[in-house]
Design an enzyme around this catalytic site. Structure first.
Site, PDB file in Angstrom:
ATOM      1  N   ASP A 132      41.569  40.713  34.986  1.00  0.00           N
ATOM      2  CA  ASP A 132      41.143  40.882  36.032  1.00  0.00           C
ATOM      3  C   ASP A 132      42.128  40.835  36.940  1.00  0.00           C
ATOM      4  O   ASP A 132      43.517  40.540  36.849  1.00  0.00           O
ATOM      5  CB  ASP A 132      40.118  39.604  36.375  1.00  0.00           C
ATOM      6  CG  ASP A 132      39.543  39.813  37.793  1.00  0.00           C
ATOM      7  OD1 ASP A 132      39.306  40.831  38.247  1.00  0.00           O
ATOM      8  OD2 ASP A 132      39.508  38.917  38.552  1.00  0.00           O
ATOM      9  N   ASP A 174      42.152  40.473  41.293  1.00  0.00           N
ATOM     10  CA  ASP A 174      41.882  39.594  42.410  1.00  0.00           C
ATOM     11  C   ASP A 174      41.684  38.320  41.661  1.00  0.00           C
ATOM     12  O   ASP A 174      40.516  37.882  41.044  1.00  0.00           O
ATOM     13  CB  ASP A 174      41.129  40.075  43.203  1.00  0.00           C
ATOM     14  CG  ASP A 174      41.414  41.548  43.755  1.00  0.00           C
ATOM     15  OD1 ASP A 174      42.457  41.871  44.384  1.00  0.00           O
ATOM     16  OD2 ASP A 174      40.450  42.314  44.041  1.00  0.00           O
TER      17      ASP A 174
HETATM   18 MG   LIG Z   1      38.654  38.132  40.367  1.00  0.00          MG
END
Ligand SMILES: [Mg+2]
Length: 176
Positions: A13, A15
């Site tokens: 992922d 962020d």
């Molecule tokens: Mg995230």
């Protein structure tokens, strides 16, 4: 296809895993790396994992930034990591959201996590082996997407990504 030809991947992922999740970050100058991010990616590169970012970017659908700005930020993130010898092999981003205000991106898209669309596409595009792959995310929706793609999911809650990834690789090495 012979499974030996398939490569293991580390799905990441963006962020909250590679960069600090400052809510809809898109300006390159606002990039703040998570501690240990470059070292973690470098370690996965060296261990033979194809590193693939899979990131929801509903900020595009919400009209906060354009798809071009999103791509520019992703490119800057990759360059910043590369300066530390860390290589991102591919970046998949989902600009869609069912409640988006930008018509073009208003969709309940199969790419948007918790759906596994980006992961499944990467597996096909890059000839990856889900059974030997894993995903690191910071939300339950990341874990759900991983499960749906039959990839091990690991929930990162900080503080240092390199330490976290080292723990995953060590556990997998002893499991074999
Ligand atoms: Mg995230």
């Amino acid at each position: 296809m012979n499974d030996a030809a398939l490569r293991p991947a580390a799905f990441l992922d963006r962020d909250g895993v590679l960069n600090v999740d400052d809510d809809y970050v898109f300006r390159p100058e606002a990039l703040r790396l998570i501690p240990g991010a470059a070292a973690a990616v470098r370690r996965m590169n060296e261990a033979g994992f194809v590193t693939v970012v899979v990131t929801n970017q509903s900020g595009v659908a919400r009209g906060y930034y354009s798809e071009d700005e999103m791509h520019a930020f992703n490119a800057y993130l990759a360059e910043t990591l590369a300066r530390d010898g860390a290589r991102l092999d591919a970046i998949y981003a989902c600009p869609f959201h069912p409640d988006g205000i930008v018509e073009r991106y208003r969709a309940d898209h199969s790419d948007r996590k918790p759906k596994p669309g980006m992961i499944l596409r990467a597996i096909a595009d890059l000839r990856l082996d889900p059974a030997r792959s894993f995903l690191v995310g910071d939300k339950e929706s990341d874990m759900q997407a991983a499960r749906a793609a039959h990839v091990d999911g690991f929930l990162f809650e900080g503080p240092d990504l390199a330490t976290f990834v080292e723990g995953i690789l060590t556990a997998r090495a002893t499991r074999r």
